[in-house]
Design a protein around this motif. Sequence first.
Motif, PDB file in Angstrom:
ATOM      1  N   ILE A  55       0.635 -10.692  -4.777  1.00  0.00           N
ATOM      2  CA  ILE A  55       1.337  -9.665  -4.000  1.00  0.00           C
ATOM      3  C   ILE A  55       1.641 -10.195  -2.604  1.00  0.00           C
ATOM      4  O   ILE A  55       0.785 -10.824  -1.977  1.00  0.00           O
ATOM      5  CB  ILE A  55       0.470  -8.395  -3.918  1.00  0.00           C
ATOM      6  CG1 ILE A  55       0.169  -7.900  -5.333  1.00  0.00           C
ATOM      7  CG2 ILE A  55       1.155  -7.314  -3.102  1.00  0.00           C
ATOM      8  CD1 ILE A  55      -0.910  -6.865  -5.406  1.00  0.00           C
ATOM      9  N   HIS A  56       2.858  -9.953  -2.134  1.00  0.00           N
ATOM     10  CA  HIS A  56       3.249 -10.380  -0.789  1.00  0.00           C
ATOM     11  C   HIS A  56       4.286  -9.399  -0.246  1.00  0.00           C
ATOM     12  O   HIS A  56       4.928  -8.680  -1.012  1.00  0.00           O
ATOM     13  CB  HIS A  56       3.812 -11.808  -0.820  1.00  0.00           C
ATOM     14  CG  HIS A  56       4.944 -11.979  -1.792  1.00  0.00           C
ATOM     15  ND1 HIS A  56       6.236 -11.661  -1.479  1.00  0.00           N
ATOM     16  CD2 HIS A  56       4.949 -12.423  -3.070  1.00  0.00           C
ATOM     17  CE1 HIS A  56       7.013 -11.901  -2.533  1.00  0.00           C
ATOM     18  NE2 HIS A  56       6.249 -12.359  -3.518  1.00  0.00           N
ATOM     19  N   PRO A  57       4.447  -9.350   1.085  1.00  0.00           N
ATOM     20  CA  PRO A  57       5.441  -8.453   1.678  1.00  0.00           C
ATOM     21  C   PRO A  57       6.841  -8.737   1.130  1.00  0.00           C
ATOM     22  O   PRO A  57       7.204  -9.892   0.899  1.00  0.00           O
ATOM     23  CB  PRO A  57       5.363  -8.771   3.173  1.00  0.00           C
ATOM     24  CG  PRO A  57       3.966  -9.276   3.361  1.00  0.00           C
ATOM     25  CD  PRO A  57       3.649 -10.038   2.103  1.00  0.00           C
ATOM     26  N   GLY A  58       7.595  -7.664   0.880  1.00  0.00           N
ATOM     27  CA  GLY A  58       8.945  -7.788   0.340  1.00  0.00           C
ATOM     28  C   GLY A  58       9.009  -7.653  -1.172  1.00  0.00           C
ATOM     29  O   GLY A  58      10.088  -7.555  -1.747  1.00  0.00           O
ATOM     30  N   LEU A  97      -3.431  -4.276   2.499  1.00  0.00           N
ATOM     31  CA  LEU A  97      -4.561  -3.675   3.196  1.00  0.00           C
ATOM     32  C   LEU A  97      -5.906  -4.133   2.643  1.00  0.00           C
ATOM     33  O   LEU A  97      -6.912  -4.074   3.347  1.00  0.00           O
ATOM     34  CB  LEU A  97      -4.462  -2.144   3.134  1.00  0.00           C
ATOM     35  CG  LEU A  97      -3.154  -1.569   3.685  1.00  0.00           C
ATOM     36  CD1 LEU A  97      -3.137  -0.057   3.514  1.00  0.00           C
ATOM     37  CD2 LEU A  97      -2.968  -1.945   5.140  1.00  0.00           C
ATOM     38  N   THR A  98      -5.948  -4.590   1.392  1.00  0.00           N
ATOM     39  CA  THR A  98      -7.183  -5.106   0.801  1.00  0.00           C
ATOM     40  C   THR A  98      -7.357  -6.555   1.229  1.00  0.00           C
ATOM     41  O   THR A  98      -6.451  -7.363   1.059  1.00  0.00           O
ATOM     42  CB  THR A  98      -7.135  -5.015  -0.739  1.00  0.00           C
ATOM     43  OG1 THR A  98      -6.990  -3.653  -1.120  1.00  0.00           O
ATOM     44  CG2 THR A  98      -8.406  -5.571  -1.367  1.00  0.00           C
ATOM     45  N   LYS A  99      -8.523  -6.883   1.779  1.00  0.00           N
ATOM     46  CA  LYS A  99      -8.783  -8.246   2.264  1.00  0.00           C
ATOM     47  C   LYS A  99      -9.375  -9.153   1.186  1.00  0.00           C
ATOM     48  O   LYS A  99      -9.209 -10.361   1.241  1.00  0.00           O
ATOM     49  CB  LYS A  99      -9.740  -8.208   3.458  1.00  0.00           C
ATOM     50  CG  LYS A  99      -9.175  -7.453   4.647  1.00  0.00           C
ATOM     51  CD  LYS A  99      -7.915  -8.103   5.182  1.00  0.00           C
ATOM     52  CE  LYS A  99      -7.429  -7.359   6.418  1.00  0.00           C
ATOM     53  NZ  LYS A  99      -6.041  -7.655   6.714  1.00  0.00           N
ATOM     54  N   VAL A 146      -1.977  -1.424  -0.712  1.00  0.00           N
ATOM     55  CA  VAL A 146      -0.846  -1.866   0.101  1.00  0.00           C
ATOM     56  C   VAL A 146      -0.218  -0.684   0.825  1.00  0.00           C
ATOM     57  O   VAL A 146      -0.410   0.467   0.446  1.00  0.00           O
ATOM     58  CB  VAL A 146       0.249  -2.551  -0.753  1.00  0.00           C
ATOM     59  CG1 VAL A 146      -0.272  -3.817  -1.410  1.00  0.00           C
ATOM     60  CG2 VAL A 146       0.834  -1.607  -1.779  1.00  0.00           C
ATOM     61  N   ARG A 147       0.552  -0.989   1.873  1.00  0.00           N
ATOM     62  CA  ARG A 147       1.395  -0.003   2.546  1.00  0.00           C
ATOM     63  C   ARG A 147       2.834  -0.368   2.222  1.00  0.00           C
ATOM     64  O   ARG A 147       3.235  -1.516   2.375  1.00  0.00           O
ATOM     65  CB  ARG A 147       1.172  -0.034   4.063  1.00  0.00           C
ATOM     66  CG  ARG A 147       2.069   0.965   4.810  1.00  0.00           C
ATOM     67  CD  ARG A 147       1.840   0.961   6.316  1.00  0.00           C
ATOM     68  NE  ARG A 147       0.503   1.432   6.627  1.00  0.00           N
ATOM     69  CZ  ARG A 147      -0.443   0.684   7.205  1.00  0.00           C
ATOM     70  NH1 ARG A 147      -0.194  -0.566   7.525  1.00  0.00           N
ATOM     71  NH2 ARG A 147      -1.629   1.182   7.465  1.00  0.00           N
ATOM     72  N   LEU A 148       3.587   0.611   1.747  1.00  0.00           N
ATOM     73  CA  LEU A 148       4.995   0.392   1.445  1.00  0.00           C
ATOM     74  C   LEU A 148       5.828   0.536   2.713  1.00  0.00           C
ATOM     75  O   LEU A 148       5.358   1.051   3.721  1.00  0.00           O
ATOM     76  CB  LEU A 148       5.474   1.398   0.390  1.00  0.00           C
ATOM     77  CG  LEU A 148       4.748   1.371  -0.954  1.00  0.00           C
ATOM     78  CD1 LEU A 148       5.357   2.405  -1.888  1.00  0.00           C
ATOM     79  CD2 LEU A 148       4.784  -0.004  -1.582  1.00  0.00           C
ATOM     80  N   VAL A 194       0.714   4.686   1.179  1.00  0.00           N
ATOM     81  CA  VAL A 194      -0.390   3.757   0.951  1.00  0.00           C
ATOM     82  C   VAL A 194      -0.993   4.063  -0.409  1.00  0.00           C
ATOM     83  O   VAL A 194      -1.245   5.221  -0.747  1.00  0.00           O
ATOM     84  CB  VAL A 194      -1.472   3.910   2.046  1.00  0.00           C
ATOM     85  CG1 VAL A 194      -2.686   3.066   1.727  1.00  0.00           C
ATOM     86  CG2 VAL A 194      -0.903   3.535   3.406  1.00  0.00           C
ATOM     87  N   GLY A 195      -1.217   3.012  -1.207  1.00  0.00           N
ATOM     88  CA  GLY A 195      -1.832   3.181  -2.508  1.00  0.00           C
ATOM     89  C   GLY A 195      -2.179   1.847  -3.118  1.00  0.00           C
ATOM     90  O   GLY A 195      -1.998   0.799  -2.513  1.00  0.00           O
TER      91      GLY A 195
END
Length: 63
Positions: free
Chosen positions: A9-12, A37-39, A49-51, A56-57
């Motif tokens: 998972i990555h931004p975008g 958001l999960t480290k 994650v935050r969309l 957030v979910g």
Amino acid sequence: MSGTNRANIHPGLEVKIVLKKDQRSGTLTSGIVKDLLTKSPNHPHGIKVRLENGDVGRVKVIC
């Protein structure tokens, strides 16, 4: 790909998440990842994650 591994998972990325209020029903919300958001490298219920729209979910499906 699995939504339980942070490396997938990555931004975008377009994903479907389950919101906290929808956990009982399992209703999925789709959107584009803004922040992870999960480290930890993995999480059994999905990476949180935050969309881009602010929801957030936890990731259930990677589109």
